[in-house]
Design a protein around this motif. Structure first.
Motif, mmCIF file in Angstrom:
data_model
loop_
_atom_site.group_PDB
_atom_site.id
_atom_site.type_symbol
_atom_site.label_atom_id
_atom_site.label_comp_id
_atom_site.label_asym_id
_atom_site.label_seq_id
_atom_site.Cartn_x
_atom_site.Cartn_y
_atom_site.Cartn_z
ATOM 1 N N GLY A 72 0.772 -1.233 0.000
ATOM 2 C CA GLY A 72 0.000 0.000 0.000
ATOM 3 C C GLY A 72 0.800 1.279 0.000
ATOM 4 O O GLY A 72 0.273 2.344 0.325
ATOM 5 N N ARG A 73 2.082 1.178 -0.387
ATOM 6 C CA ARG A 73 2.910 2.382 -0.458
ATOM 7 C C ARG A 73 3.451 2.511 -1.877
ATOM 8 O O ARG A 73 3.463 1.559 -2.636
ATOM 9 N N ALA A 74 3.917 3.704 -2.229
ATOM 10 C CA ALA A 74 4.506 3.908 -3.552
ATOM 11 C C ALA A 74 5.403 5.134 -3.539
ATOM 12 O O ALA A 74 5.004 6.191 -3.057
ATOM 13 N N ARG A 75 6.609 4.983 -4.070
ATOM 14 C CA ARG A 75 7.519 6.116 -4.184
ATOM 15 C C ARG A 75 7.152 6.947 -5.419
ATOM 16 O O ARG A 75 6.468 6.476 -6.317
ATOM 17 N N LYS A 76 7.618 8.178 -5.465
ATOM 18 C CA LYS A 76 7.334 9.058 -6.590
ATOM 19 C C LYS A 76 8.202 8.693 -7.789
ATOM 20 O O LYS A 76 9.434 8.658 -7.689
ATOM 21 N N HIS A 77 7.535 8.400 -8.897
ATOM 22 C CA HIS A 77 8.218 8.041 -10.132
ATOM 23 C C HIS A 77 7.139 7.998 -11.196
ATOM 24 O O HIS A 77 6.030 7.542 -10.944
ATOM 25 N N GLU A 78 7.420 8.473 -12.410
ATOM 26 C CA GLU A 78 6.360 8.611 -13.407
ATOM 27 C C GLU A 78 5.723 7.276 -13.778
ATOM 28 O O GLU A 78 4.521 7.228 -14.079
ATOM 29 N N VAL A 79 6.468 6.185 -13.761
ATOM 30 C CA VAL A 79 5.875 4.876 -14.032
ATOM 31 C C VAL A 79 5.195 4.333 -12.781
ATOM 32 O O VAL A 79 4.075 3.815 -12.840
#
Length: 246
Positions: A72-79
């Protein structure tokens, strides 16, 4: 914007998957394009450096991404921005296994036989295929048939890439093999039976059986880079699969 970035990346890095995604219904593209973009990024990661440690770090970055999304987490990155919206926990696990299979691209050790190669291409292709099916809500309960589809498509894609490996002096086999082994490989994969799965996630399989049939009869074409593209029949097959999914 992140979805458009994924589309741009896939169109450059993997035209076949881009064509498959663009044949799918609009809503399905929202799932397919981020998964295909992440797959393309993982595929090129080991080839961006000659240093195995750095290549391992690049692959580990994507393993961390999939684990974060799974929890349930996500780092910032366009993909990653677009991927986090559609990737399921099962899909994250499948993509992680794909990353592990891609470690072959770092160490480039020849396969010791047909079974090892078939397992390799299955694991690589199963990742995006399973992730897309689950993201679309089309994942079958029994994954045996899906493994067959992944093996057939993975082999067709790998065979098209062998001339590039030869140019880079990357061994496909750990010992010299006669060219007819490609015919035997395709025969084995072609004879695998799997139920038809009606889903936009399987549009990418449009021409794989045609490639396998061709190589069965013309194995010498593999290392020469002479496997045809079959543009007309492939376009028709993609359109047919897309129509069946609507």
């Amino acid at each position: 914007m992140s979805l458009q970035a994924c589309a741009n990346l896939v169109s450059r890095a993997d035209p076949e998957r881009f064509a498959a995604a663009m044949s799918a219904p609009l809503e399905a593209r929202r799932v397919l394009l981020p998964i295909y973009a992440a797959t393309a990024e993982v595929a090129r990661a080991p080839w961006m450096t000659q240093e195995p440690v750095i290549a391992e770090m690049r692959l580990q970055w994507w393993r961390d991404v999939f684990e974060e999304i799974e929890h349930g987490r996500a780092r910032k990155h366009e993909v990653v921005d677009a991927l986090a919206e559609v990737l399921t926990p099962k899909g994250a696990e499948a993509l992680d296994l794909m990353v592990l299979a891609r470690r072959w691209d770092i160490y480039k050790e020849g396969f010791d036989g047909p079974e090892a190669l078939l397992n390799h291409v299955r694991d690589i292709t199963m990742g995006p295929m399973l992730a897309a099916l689950d993201g679309l809500g089309h994942l079958p309960i029994n994954l045996t048939g899906l493994e067959v589809h992944a093996t057939q498509l993975g082999l067709a894609r790998f065979l098209r890439g062998i001339p590039a490996l030869i140019e880079l002096k990357v061994p496909v086999w750990c010992e010299n093999k006669k060219v007819h082994i490609y015919s035997d490989l395709c025969q084995t994969a072609y004879e695998m039976k799997a139920p038809r799965i009606q889903s936009p996630a399987l549009i990418e399989t449009a021409d794989c059986m045609r490639v396998l049939r061709f190589v069965m009869h013309s194995p010498g074409a593999v290392e020469m880079g002479a496997i045809p593209d079959f543009p007309i029949s492939t376009a028709i097959a993609r359109a047919w699969r897309a129509w069946r999914c609507r």
